[in-house]
Write a protein that holds these residues in place. Structure first.
Motif, mmCIF file in Angstrom:
data_model
loop_
_atom_site.group_PDB
_atom_site.id
_atom_site.type_symbol
_atom_site.label_atom_id
_atom_site.label_comp_id
_atom_site.label_asym_id
_atom_site.label_seq_id
_atom_site.Cartn_x
_atom_site.Cartn_y
_atom_site.Cartn_z
ATOM 1 N N TRP A 234 18.751 30.615 -75.181
ATOM 2 C CA TRP A 234 19.604 29.454 -74.664
ATOM 3 C C TRP A 234 20.556 30.029 -76.133
ATOM 4 O O TRP A 234 20.501 29.935 -77.034
ATOM 5 N N VAL A 235 21.926 29.526 -76.366
ATOM 6 C CA VAL A 235 22.974 29.473 -77.500
ATOM 7 C C VAL A 235 23.628 28.340 -77.898
ATOM 8 O O VAL A 235 23.821 27.590 -76.546
ATOM 9 N N THR A 236 23.508 28.009 -78.917
ATOM 10 C CA THR A 236 24.319 26.751 -78.938
ATOM 11 C C THR A 236 25.508 27.332 -80.526
ATOM 12 O O THR A 236 25.706 28.980 -80.756
ATOM 13 N N VAL B 270 31.204 27.241 -76.361
ATOM 14 C CA VAL B 270 29.767 27.967 -75.984
ATOM 15 C C VAL B 270 30.313 27.825 -74.298
ATOM 16 O O VAL B 270 30.065 25.919 -74.108
ATOM 17 N N THR C 237 28.294 28.798 -71.884
ATOM 18 C CA THR C 237 27.685 29.363 -71.556
ATOM 19 C C THR C 237 26.435 29.100 -72.294
ATOM 20 O O THR C 237 25.865 29.945 -72.411
ATOM 21 N N PRO C 238 25.509 28.156 -71.964
ATOM 22 C CA PRO C 238 24.315 28.261 -72.976
ATOM 23 C C PRO C 238 22.916 28.474 -73.027
ATOM 24 O O PRO C 238 22.320 29.492 -73.145
ATOM 25 N N ARG C 239 23.111 29.058 -71.423
ATOM 26 C CA ARG C 239 21.812 29.563 -71.383
ATOM 27 C C ARG C 239 22.586 31.253 -70.578
ATOM 28 O O ARG C 239 22.795 30.840 -69.195
ATOM 29 N N PRO D 253 15.485 25.457 -75.338
ATOM 30 C CA PRO D 253 16.053 24.263 -75.312
ATOM 31 C C PRO D 253 16.348 23.703 -76.997
ATOM 32 O O PRO D 253 15.378 23.790 -77.515
ATOM 33 N N PRO D 254 18.028 23.237 -77.333
ATOM 34 C CA PRO D 254 17.980 22.727 -78.173
ATOM 35 C C PRO D 254 17.693 21.133 -78.979
ATOM 36 O O PRO D 254 17.248 20.888 -78.120
#
Length: 68
Positions: free
Chosen positions: A2-4, A34, A36-38, A65-66
């Motif tokens: 996951w990217v934040t 962001v 593409t969070p995934r 996930p955040p």
């Protein structure tokens, strides 16, 4: 993965977007967005590179996930 991103910490360096424009963009103010969070498996290495290259350390990579 996951990217934040912490937009308040962003200094508009653009390195994230340069590392992987499929995952990151910049808004009209130059702040990170962001896309593409995934990220897909083939994008994960570039997303990690983007987090490493961020001079403000505004990008976080997590296993899940955040919260919240």
């Amino acid at each position: 993965m996951w990217v934040t991103a912490d937009r308040e910490s962003c200094i508009s360096g653009g390195r994230c977007m340069a590392a992987t424009s499929e995952v990151f963009d910049q808004d009209d103010e130059g702040l990170v967005v962001v896309l593409t969070p995934r990220p897909a498996p083939d994008q994960e290495e570039r997303a990690r590179k983007a987090a490493f290259l961020c001079p403000a350390r505004a990008i976080q990579i997590d296993a899940g996930p955040p919260a919240g």
